[in-house]
Structures are given as C-alpha cells and as structure tokens.
Scaffold this active site. Sequence first.
Site, PDB file in Angstrom:
ATOM      1  N   ARG A 104       0.816  -1.210   0.000  1.00 33.51           N
ATOM      2  CA  ARG A 104       0.000   0.000   0.000  1.00 33.51           C
ATOM      3  C   ARG A 104       0.852   1.262   0.000  1.00 33.51           C
ATOM      4  O   ARG A 104       0.540   2.236  -0.692  1.00 33.51           O
ATOM      5  CB  ARG A 104      -0.945  -0.024   1.201  1.00 33.51           C
ATOM      6  CG  ARG A 104      -1.855   1.203   1.344  1.00 33.51           C
ATOM      7  CD  ARG A 104      -2.465   1.702   0.056  1.00 33.51           C
ATOM      8  NE  ARG A 104      -3.104   0.663  -0.736  1.00 33.51           N
ATOM      9  CZ  ARG A 104      -3.397   0.789  -2.022  1.00 33.51           C
ATOM     10  NH1 ARG A 104      -3.074   1.893  -2.679  1.00 33.51           N
ATOM     11  NH2 ARG A 104      -3.992  -0.198  -2.662  1.00 33.51           N
ATOM     12  N   LYS A 139       1.415  25.009  -5.119  1.00 34.33           N
ATOM     13  CA  LYS A 139       0.198  24.392  -4.568  1.00 34.33           C
ATOM     14  C   LYS A 139       0.392  22.876  -4.528  1.00 34.33           C
ATOM     15  O   LYS A 139      -0.201  22.119  -5.287  1.00 34.33           O
ATOM     16  CB  LYS A 139      -1.007  24.789  -5.405  1.00 34.33           C
ATOM     17  CG  LYS A 139      -1.297  26.285  -5.336  1.00 34.33           C
ATOM     18  CD  LYS A 139      -2.433  26.700  -6.251  1.00 34.33           C
ATOM     19  CE  LYS A 139      -2.665  28.208  -6.180  1.00 34.33           C
ATOM     20  NZ  LYS A 139      -3.723  28.658  -7.122  1.00 34.33           N
ATOM     21  N   LYS A 171       3.186  39.363  -5.678  1.00 38.21           N
ATOM     22  CA  LYS A 171       1.765  39.167  -5.944  1.00 38.21           C
ATOM     23  C   LYS A 171       0.964  40.381  -5.483  1.00 38.21           C
ATOM     24  O   LYS A 171       1.522  41.368  -4.996  1.00 38.21           O
ATOM     25  CB  LYS A 171       1.292  37.883  -5.268  1.00 38.21           C
ATOM     26  CG  LYS A 171       2.004  36.640  -5.833  1.00 38.21           C
ATOM     27  CD  LYS A 171       1.540  35.365  -5.186  1.00 38.21           C
ATOM     28  CE  LYS A 171       0.119  34.983  -5.570  1.00 38.21           C
ATOM     29  NZ  LYS A 171       0.037  34.629  -7.008  1.00 38.21           N
ATOM     30  N   GLU A 200       3.452  39.870 -10.617  1.00 37.34           N
ATOM     31  CA  GLU A 200       2.079  39.619 -11.054  1.00 37.34           C
ATOM     32  C   GLU A 200       1.386  40.936 -11.384  1.00 37.34           C
ATOM     33  O   GLU A 200       1.450  41.898 -10.627  1.00 37.34           O
ATOM     34  CB  GLU A 200       1.319  38.895  -9.942  1.00 37.34           C
ATOM     35  CG  GLU A 200      -0.152  38.661 -10.236  1.00 37.34           C
ATOM     36  CD  GLU A 200      -0.868  38.026  -9.061  1.00 37.34           C
ATOM     37  OE1 GLU A 200      -0.625  36.827  -8.808  1.00 37.34           O
ATOM     38  OE2 GLU A 200      -1.640  38.720  -8.381  1.00 37.34           O
ATOM     39  N   ASP A 221      -2.312  37.818 -14.586  1.00 42.66           N
ATOM     40  CA  ASP A 221      -3.287  37.164 -13.720  1.00 42.66           C
ATOM     41  C   ASP A 221      -4.717  37.390 -14.197  1.00 42.66           C
ATOM     42  O   ASP A 221      -5.179  38.534 -14.275  1.00 42.66           O
ATOM     43  CB  ASP A 221      -3.126  37.691 -12.288  1.00 42.66           C
ATOM     44  CG  ASP A 221      -4.007  36.954 -11.306  1.00 42.66           C
ATOM     45  OD1 ASP A 221      -4.101  35.718 -11.390  1.00 42.66           O
ATOM     46  OD2 ASP A 221      -4.612  37.610 -10.443  1.00 42.66           O
TER      47      ASP A 221
END
Length: 283
Positions: A104, A139, A171, A200, A221
């Site tokens: 597993r 992410k 950002k 960004e 963006d």
Amino acid sequence: MTEYDLPDRVVADVVTLALAEDLGAAGDVTTLATVDAASVARAALAARQDGVVAGLPVAERVFAAVGQGRVVFEYGSADGARVSAGEVLATVSGPVRDLLTAERTALNLLGHLSGVATLTRRWVDAIAGTGAHVRDTRKTMPGLRALEKYAVRCGGGVNHRMSLSDAALVKDNHVAAAGGVVAAFRLVRAAHPDLALEIEVDTVEQARDVIAAGADLVLLDNMSPALMREVVAFTRGRAKLEASGRLSLDNAREVAETGVDYLAVGALTHSAPVLDIGLDLGE
C-alpha cells in the site's frame, strides 16, 4: 537518479515517514498472522488505466526498505513513459510478507506521482506546437513538493520555484503593501539584485509599467486571451510572460496561442487524480 533528476534524499525521507505511518508499533499484524514466513512469490505492479508513469524508483525504495535485501525489484517501464491499462510497470519477488507489507505504501506514492505526471501530460499535449510550456506552482502537498515537481517533469512540464527563497514572486498583496506594482518590483530588485524575479499584474497598464521598469518575467493574472495578446504585442520579447488564472484544458490552447511563454497550472499538483495501479501476486 533518473533522467528527470529524482531527489534521492527527499525520497529516503518520504519513504521513512510513510512506512512509519503504515507500520505503527507492531508492523503489518494481518500479514504476520496470515502469511507463513517461508512463503515467497512474484508480483506485478500493473497499470489499471492508461497514463504516464512517475515514481517507480520511489516504489522500489519502499520495497527495499521493507525487504532489507530480500525483495528483488525489476523494472518493466520507466518514469515518463506512457502506459496502457494492463501494462506491467515492474515486478517484485521475495517473501510474501515483505511484498504485502510494502504494497500500500508503494502504491500510494506511485499512484499519486503517476497521476500528477498523467495530468501534466494532458496539458502538455493540449498546447503542443505553440511554443508555450506548462509550469507548476507551489500548490503542493506539504512534504511532497520535490516529488510532485519531479512528477511534473516526468509529464513534460517545467517547474516554478521550489521555495520562497529560490526566486521572488511579487503578488497582489505585496503590491498593496508596497504602494504600487512598480514600487514593489523596485523594492525586491534592490534587496535581491541577482535573484530571479517575477511580478504579477492584472491589467495591461501594470504590465506596461513593470516591463518599462525592467521586469523580465511577468505573470498575467486572470487576463482574457485578447488582453494577453495585447501584452505580448507590446512586450516584443523583452520579458517572459506567464498566464495564470481561469485556465482549463478546454482553453489551454487558446491561451498558449496568444504568445505567452508559460501557463501556470496549480491543478497539476493540487487536483491530479491518482492513476490506478495495482499489485497482483502470482504474476
């Protein structure tokens, strides 16, 4: 190591942690109770779906850690290969107790990484011939970033920064804190003159301003393809451009054909379905 540069130290750490989770204090109590210690067998790791393989050396490390020299792992495929349902990716032979104890953990890692590679390949295929590249993001699952980014490479994608210190990415919240997009760009450039820096923007005007200020990598963006084409036209190769937001497999090619250099796709790692891979004794 493989041609995709699998980070060996990370593999060792992930496998150690994963086996500790699975084995607990007493090991695989079910297998120990039902399988004779002298029983040996051969088993196949086989794909249940079409896809792209990633993580075979990770699975090998799991069997090696459990088997302690008793399990032989033989490759039937290679990371980065396209495979069909029913195809044998690898075979393992040795004590049945070892094979079932490792099963597993090995399949969890192999299936997840192959799922990332498979989804990445779908994006890469969707924009083939446009000159743009599919790029991942941060992410990722904590502790698995290096392996997931490895799987992206297996699928034909390219990597963004590994950590917050590898490169700067300004950002919208940084822009707000600094008082403007150009101000934020200049503050980071002054603090880290030799570091890769991406900024960004969400308007054409911001893109014009930061490129005029010397930005060489700009993230567009949530722009429409029409606005992206406008930015590409006035940039004229002076900066690399990356599309982000509102991206899907359905519109990927349209976005890539605007002339941007990269498509940033968080889904490669945060939403990739597992590739179904099983272990069958007696093969």
